[in-house]
Write an enzyme that holds these catalytic residues in place. Structure first.
Site, PDB file in Angstrom:
ATOM      1  N   HIS A  56     -13.679  39.429  10.934  1.00  0.00           N
ATOM      2  CA  HIS A  56     -14.596  39.184   9.814  1.00  0.00           C
ATOM      3  C   HIS A  56     -14.683  40.430   8.950  1.00  0.00           C
ATOM      4  O   HIS A  56     -14.733  41.555   9.448  1.00  0.00           O
ATOM      5  CB  HIS A  56     -15.989  38.833  10.341  1.00  0.00           C
ATOM      6  CG  HIS A  56     -16.997  38.640   9.239  1.00  0.00           C
ATOM      7  ND1 HIS A  56     -17.093  37.476   8.521  1.00  0.00           N
ATOM      8  CD2 HIS A  56     -17.949  39.482   8.729  1.00  0.00           C
ATOM      9  CE1 HIS A  56     -18.062  37.593   7.620  1.00  0.00           C
ATOM     10  NE2 HIS A  56     -18.586  38.791   7.721  1.00  0.00           N
ATOM     11  N   ASP A 135     -27.453  28.441   9.479  1.00  0.00           N
ATOM     12  CA  ASP A 135     -27.079  29.561   8.606  1.00  0.00           C
ATOM     13  C   ASP A 135     -27.045  29.127   7.153  1.00  0.00           C
ATOM     14  O   ASP A 135     -27.473  29.867   6.266  1.00  0.00           O
ATOM     15  CB  ASP A 135     -25.722  30.126   9.024  1.00  0.00           C
ATOM     16  CG  ASP A 135     -25.270  31.256   8.117  1.00  0.00           C
ATOM     17  OD1 ASP A 135     -25.948  32.289   8.078  1.00  0.00           O
ATOM     18  OD2 ASP A 135     -24.247  31.087   7.428  1.00  0.00           O
ATOM     19  N   ARG A 142     -32.484  32.594   1.505  1.00  0.00           N
ATOM     20  CA  ARG A 142     -32.440  34.057   1.336  1.00  0.00           C
ATOM     21  C   ARG A 142     -32.043  34.412  -0.083  1.00  0.00           C
ATOM     22  O   ARG A 142     -32.560  35.362  -0.674  1.00  0.00           O
ATOM     23  CB  ARG A 142     -31.438  34.671   2.331  1.00  0.00           C
ATOM     24  CG  ARG A 142     -31.949  34.774   3.758  1.00  0.00           C
ATOM     25  CD  ARG A 142     -30.819  35.132   4.707  1.00  0.00           C
ATOM     26  NE  ARG A 142     -30.165  36.366   4.307  1.00  0.00           N
ATOM     27  CZ  ARG A 142     -28.906  36.667   4.626  1.00  0.00           C
ATOM     28  NH1 ARG A 142     -28.181  35.820   5.331  1.00  0.00           N
ATOM     29  NH2 ARG A 142     -28.392  37.814   4.244  1.00  0.00           N
ATOM     30  N   SER A 157     -26.551  36.034  10.540  1.00  0.00           N
ATOM     31  CA  SER A 157     -25.678  35.134   9.790  1.00  0.00           C
ATOM     32  C   SER A 157     -24.228  35.305  10.217  1.00  0.00           C
ATOM     33  O   SER A 157     -23.513  34.327  10.476  1.00  0.00           O
ATOM     34  CB  SER A 157     -25.825  35.394   8.288  1.00  0.00           C
ATOM     35  OG  SER A 157     -24.926  34.602   7.548  1.00  0.00           O
ATOM     36  N   LYS A 161     -22.093  32.513  13.424  1.00  0.00           N
ATOM     37  CA  LYS A 161     -20.881  31.735  13.138  1.00  0.00           C
ATOM     38  C   LYS A 161     -19.747  32.120  14.082  1.00  0.00           C
ATOM     39  O   LYS A 161     -18.901  31.287  14.421  1.00  0.00           O
ATOM     40  CB  LYS A 161     -20.473  31.920  11.675  1.00  0.00           C
ATOM     41  CG  LYS A 161     -21.476  31.329  10.686  1.00  0.00           C
ATOM     42  CD  LYS A 161     -20.915  31.244   9.279  1.00  0.00           C
ATOM     43  CE  LYS A 161     -20.836  32.591   8.587  1.00  0.00           C
ATOM     44  NZ  LYS A 161     -22.146  33.081   8.148  1.00  0.00           N
TER      45      LYS A 161
END
Length: 408
Positions: A56, A135, A142, A157, A161
């Site tokens: 990520h 999320d 948000r 968040s 995932k």
């Protein structure tokens, strides 16, 4: 309750504001992360070959590492199942880049992802409502409550995932610089520490690199242009700054997963996956498995969308490149139509900017600095001065900045 709609938005918003003003503790952040991961399905990778890994990035201008690293990891024997998102603002999204490839499917079902990963070791899809749906609910709120910058909420968040995706080992690329969400190394370090602490509490094996995003990563910024550069990198066009980061992230993953015993051997294997053509072959398999033609690897200009107008930007002085402002380049791409400021905005995947020089390079008067790819001449002219101003030329030699600030 937030996911099912039993709790109204105003109550969830009030909680988000409370969590923003009185930040969650590491334990609270971990509990929130697990609850979000359990709000939907969790992929069961039990029938797939181990190690199960994911990668990520927190996002940056010109960051196309996922397109290169995923086939590198699969070529080295790892199983990669990944859910990616769209870009917002100056930070491009992996889904947008792949959406520029005709036929590339980004709506794989969980079953399709598992079947594909079992065959070729790699599968990627866009965000799906079945995985960590909480999320999506919290992120939307948000965005409108001004709580996007909360470190614990960012952490939950990202990691929820990853848990829902089934990975055991995750390598996180936390960007720091003008072209990233975290503008300074200290801010990036704070996020990295939060990610590391939460990962430990929820049972994820995580490695983190804090990497430079003061200048764009690679030459290209813009979706189709970045796919082309990723293909060049997979074909070992040359050992670029982008290739070096991809090698390092792949090596970190190989070592963290336990597949390779030390980082030096891992770097060697990662580099060989590029030089030996193994990652390129895996990328062909990946693209074809998800509906794209392998012709994109042989003749990308005939397959990828092409902007009809180009404008070159030249230097007006000589010296050394002292800065290439990633934020300015990214903002120009958005103005060309290559990015979105709101989630519902559409984008033009053909437009973008190619940056010809990096920080530390020597530059001569009238040397080419950048090329703008635009839909119309007026669009290119509207950002030309911004692009030129992104380059700061020094009269003295400039040191090449570190690509990786630190790892943890």
């Amino acid at each position: 309750m937030a996911t099912s709609g039993e709790m109204p938005d105003y109550q969830v918003s009030a909680w988000l504001m409370a969590a923003f003003l009185n930040p969650l503790t590491p334990r609270e952040t971990a509990d929130l992360t697990l609850a979000m991961a359990r709000s939907g399905e969790r992929l069961d990778l039990g029938r797939l070959p181990r190690p199960w890994v994911d990668k990520h990035s927190t996002g940056g201008v010109g960051d196309k590492t996922t397109l290169v690293v995923l086939p590198m990891l699969a070529a080295c024997g790892l199983t990669v199942v990944k859910m990616s998102g769209r870009g917002l603002g100056i930070t491009g999204g992996t889904v947008d880049k792949l959406a520029s490839v005709p036929g590339f499917r980004l709506d794989l079902s969980p079953t399709e992802m598992l079947e594909q990963a079992a065959k070729i070791g790699i599968a990627l899809t866009g965000q799906t409502p079945s995985l960590a749906p909480a999320d999506k609910v919290l992120y939307a709120l948000r965005d409108v409550t001004g709580t996007v910058q909360s470190i614990p909420l960012i952490v939950s968040s990202v990691l929820s995932k990853k848990i829902a995706g089934g990975a055991e080992t995750v390598v996180l690329d936390v960007k720091a610089g003008s072209g990233a969400f975290m503008n300074t190394t200290n801010q990036a370090r704070e996020l990295a520490i939060g990610l590391k602490a939460c990962a430990s509490l929820v049972g994820l094996n995580v490695r983190i690199a804090i990497t430079d995003m003061d200048q764009p990563l690679g030459k290209t910024c813009g979706n189709a242009l970045e796919v082309r550069e990723a293909i060049d990198t997979l074909a070992w066009d040359h050992e670029s700054r982008l290739a070096r980061l991809c090698i390092e992230l792949t090596a970190m993953t190989l070592e963290a997963s336990g597949l390779v015993g030390n980082i030096e051997l891992a770097r060697s294997q990662a580099k060989e996956s590029l030089k030996g053509g193994h990652a390129l072959a895996k990328a062909r398999q990946w693209f074809e498995a998800q509906g794209a033609s392998a012709k994109v690897f042989d003749d990308p200009t005939s397959v990828l969308p092409q902007a009809p107008y180009t404008q070159k930007i030249f230097a007006h002085e000589e010296g050394w490149v002292g800065r290439v402002d990633a934020a300015a380049i990214g903002a120009a791409v958005v103005k060309l139509g290559g990015g979105r400021m709101r989630k519902e905005d559409s984008i033009d995947t053909s437009v973008g900017i190619e940056v010809e020089l990096e920080v530390g390079d020597e530059v001569t008067d009238h040397e080419l600095l950048a090329v703008i790819f635009a839909k119309r001449q007026s669009d290119a002219e509207a950002v030309a001065e911004e692009v030129r101003a992104a380059f700061q030329i020094s009269s003295e030699p400039v040191s090449v900045p570190n690509l990786i600030h630190e790892t943890m």
